[in-house]
Design a protein around this motif. Structure first.
Motif, short mmCIF file in Angstrom:
data_model
loop_
_atom_site.label_atom_id
_atom_site.label_comp_id
_atom_site.label_asym_id
_atom_site.label_seq_id
_atom_site.Cartn_x
_atom_site.Cartn_y
_atom_site.Cartn_z
N THR A 1 -29.32 -11.41 5.99
CA THR A 1 -30.27 -10.32 5.75
C THR A 1 -31.17 -10.65 4.55
OG1 THR A 1 -28.68 -9.22 4.32
CG2 THR A 1 -28.73 -8.51 6.63
N MET A 2 -32.36 -10.08 4.59
CA MET A 2 -33.31 -10.27 3.49
C MET A 2 -32.84 -9.46 2.28
SD MET A 2 -36.02 -12.04 4.60
CE MET A 2 -37.45 -11.49 3.69
N PRO A 3 -33.04 -9.99 1.06
CA PRO A 3 -32.68 -9.18 -0.10
C PRO A 3 -33.64 -8.00 -0.25
CG PRO A 3 -33.75 -11.22 -0.79
CD PRO A 3 -33.56 -11.30 0.70
N ALA A 4 -33.18 -6.98 -0.96
CA ALA A 4 -34.04 -5.83 -1.25
C ALA A 4 -35.23 -6.30 -2.10
CB ALA A 4 -33.25 -4.77 -1.99
N LYS A 5 -36.33 -5.55 -2.04
CA LYS A 5 -37.52 -5.88 -2.84
C LYS A 5 -37.88 -4.69 -3.71
CE LYS A 5 -39.49 -8.93 0.70
NZ LYS A 5 -40.50 -9.08 1.74
N LEU A 6 -38.00 -4.96 -5.00
CA LEU A 6 -38.41 -3.91 -5.93
C LEU A 6 -39.86 -4.17 -6.32
CD1 LEU A 6 -37.70 -1.44 -7.71
CD2 LEU A 6 -37.01 -3.06 -9.50
N TYR A 7 -40.72 -3.21 -6.07
CA TYR A 7 -42.15 -3.33 -6.39
C TYR A 7 -42.48 -2.52 -7.63
CZ TYR A 7 -42.51 -4.95 -1.53
OH TYR A 7 -42.34 -5.63 -0.33
N TYR A 8 -43.10 -3.17 -8.60
CA TYR A 8 -43.58 -2.48 -9.79
C TYR A 8 -44.63 -3.37 -10.44
CZ TYR A 8 -43.35 0.75 -13.77
OH TYR A 8 -43.65 1.69 -14.73
N PHE A 9 -45.19 -2.92 -11.54
CA PHE A 9 -46.13 -3.75 -12.29
C PHE A 9 -45.35 -4.68 -13.22
CE2 PHE A 9 -48.25 0.37 -11.47
CZ PHE A 9 -49.18 -0.09 -10.55
N ASP A 10 -46.04 -5.55 -13.92
CA ASP A 10 -45.37 -6.47 -14.85
C ASP A 10 -45.10 -5.75 -16.17
OD1 ASP A 10 -44.22 -8.71 -15.88
OD2 ASP A 10 -46.11 -9.70 -16.40
N LEU A 11 -44.22 -4.75 -16.06
CA LEU A 11 -43.83 -3.91 -17.20
C LEU A 11 -42.35 -3.60 -17.05
CD1 LEU A 11 -46.66 -1.21 -16.85
CD2 LEU A 11 -46.60 -3.02 -18.59
N TYR A 12 -41.73 -3.15 -18.14
CA TYR A 12 -40.37 -2.61 -18.04
C TYR A 12 -40.50 -1.21 -17.44
CZ TYR A 12 -39.40 -6.44 -21.30
OH TYR A 12 -39.32 -7.67 -21.90
N GLY A 13 -41.08 -0.31 -18.21
CA GLY A 13 -41.43 1.02 -17.73
C GLY A 13 -40.36 1.69 -16.89
N ARG A 14 -40.81 2.30 -15.82
CA ARG A 14 -39.91 3.12 -15.00
C ARG A 14 -39.06 2.30 -14.03
NH1 ARG A 14 -42.79 7.32 -11.99
NH2 ARG A 14 -44.35 5.70 -11.66
N VAL A 27 -26.40 -6.91 -7.04
CA VAL A 27 -27.17 -6.81 -5.80
C VAL A 27 -28.34 -7.78 -5.90
CG1 VAL A 27 -28.63 -5.30 -4.38
CG2 VAL A 27 -26.58 -4.38 -5.50
N GLU A 28 -28.47 -8.62 -4.90
CA GLU A 28 -29.58 -9.57 -4.88
C GLU A 28 -30.87 -8.81 -4.56
OE1 GLU A 28 -31.03 -13.54 -2.51
OE2 GLU A 28 -28.98 -12.84 -2.15
N PHE A 29 -31.90 -9.02 -5.36
CA PHE A 29 -33.18 -8.36 -5.06
C PHE A 29 -34.33 -9.20 -5.57
CE2 PHE A 29 -32.38 -7.15 -9.40
CZ PHE A 29 -33.61 -6.88 -9.99
N GLU A 30 -35.48 -9.01 -4.93
CA GLU A 30 -36.70 -9.68 -5.38
C GLU A 30 -37.44 -8.74 -6.32
OE1 GLU A 30 -39.46 -11.72 -2.64
OE2 GLU A 30 -37.85 -11.44 -1.16
N ASP A 31 -37.72 -9.21 -7.52
CA ASP A 31 -38.41 -8.41 -8.53
C ASP A 31 -39.91 -8.72 -8.41
OD1 ASP A 31 -39.01 -6.89 -10.73
OD2 ASP A 31 -38.32 -8.38 -12.20
N ILE A 32 -40.59 -7.93 -7.59
CA ILE A 32 -42.00 -8.20 -7.30
C ILE A 32 -42.90 -7.43 -8.24
CG2 ILE A 32 -43.81 -8.05 -5.53
CD1 ILE A 32 -41.47 -8.39 -3.46
N ARG A 33 -43.67 -8.18 -9.04
CA ARG A 33 -44.52 -7.57 -10.08
C ARG A 33 -45.97 -7.62 -9.62
NH1 ARG A 33 -41.61 -7.70 -15.48
NH2 ARG A 33 -39.43 -7.85 -14.83
N LEU A 34 -46.51 -6.47 -9.30
CA LEU A 34 -47.83 -6.37 -8.68
C LEU A 34 -48.95 -6.38 -9.72
CD1 LEU A 34 -46.94 -3.29 -6.44
CD2 LEU A 34 -47.02 -5.65 -5.65
N ASN A 35 -50.09 -6.97 -9.35
CA ASN A 35 -51.31 -6.73 -10.13
C ASN A 35 -52.04 -5.56 -9.47
OD1 ASN A 35 -52.81 -7.74 -7.91
ND2 ASN A 35 -52.75 -9.82 -8.72
N LYS A 36 -53.15 -5.14 -10.07
CA LYS A 36 -53.85 -3.95 -9.56
C LYS A 36 -54.32 -4.12 -8.12
CE LYS A 36 -55.34 -1.53 -13.68
NZ LYS A 36 -56.34 -1.47 -14.75
N GLU A 37 -54.79 -5.32 -7.82
CA GLU A 37 -55.29 -5.60 -6.47
C GLU A 37 -54.17 -5.49 -5.43
OE1 GLU A 37 -57.61 -9.18 -4.08
OE2 GLU A 37 -57.19 -9.42 -6.22
#
Length: 203
Positions: A1-14, A27-37
């Motif tokens: 199975t694919m690992p979970a994906k967490l989407y957020y900006f390149d911040l600690y924040g929420r 838990v294996e997860f991808e820490d995906i840090r989005l830019n504005k685009e």
């Protein structure tokens, strides 16, 4: 199975409490840090229910939104949440109290002018910070975690915040509370590897 994906900006924040609970639960997860685009593209795709991040995409493709609700879900799923209703209230009420506390800080950050900012800072330093940390100390009552011997949902919420650069703003207040200091020292030990290797962010 694919690992979970967490989407957020390149911040600690929420998102940081979510990253920490996933890490602690191994838990294996991808820490995906989005830019504005990229964020704009996600919104346009309709993937984000409330057009907000953090969002957690599960292995089955379901996308969970709302930071604190994601935290509570993961706490329940990975047994950091008591099935005892009163114990669950203890975690929830501290999360809510800290959300209120964070809102008082936002008043400083988003003050309309210098005068309002100075007034908000004074109130924060003299009223909100002492009140919150005194109450938190009392709730901790000499335990290792707010959850007792093991962390509950609030521990991740609080621990993530107290290991962010923002925590420096009230170090003098923390220094007055030995239980809170001990909690932070222990949290830094438990998450030593994670903290040493995470990307550096401003907040």
């Amino acid at each position: 199975t694919m690992p979970a994906k967490l989407y957020y900006f390149d911040l600690y924040g929420r998102a940081e409490a979510i990253r920490m609970i996933l890490t602690h639960a191994k838990v294996e997860f991808e820490d995906i840090r989005l830019n504005k685009e990229q964020f704009g593209e996600m919104v346009a795709s309709g993937k984000l229910e409330f057009n907000q991040v953090p969002a957690l995409e599960m292995e089955d493709g379901k996308v969970l939104t709302q930071a604190v609700s994601i935290l509570r879900y993961l706490a329940a799923k990975h047994e950091y949440y008591s099935t005892d209703a009163l114990k669950a209230w203890e975690a929830d009420s501290m999360i809510d109290a800290m959300s209120d506390f964070n809102n008082t800080m936002r008043k400083i950050m988003f003050a309309p002018n210098e005068e309002a900012k100075a007034a908000a800072q004074k109130e924060f330093a003299e009223v909100h910070a002492p009140t919150f940390f005194t109450r938190a100390e009392k709730r901790l009552s000499g335990q290792k975690y707010f959850g007792g011997d093991s962390p509950n949902a609030f521990d991740f919420y609080f621990g993530s915040f107290m290991t962010s650069p923002l925590a420096a703003n009230f170090q003098s207040e923390v220094d007055k509370h030995s239980g809170i200091k001990a909690f932070i020292e222990n949290w830094n030990v438990v998450f030593a590897d994670y903290l040493a290797n995470r990307p550096k962010c401003a907040f």
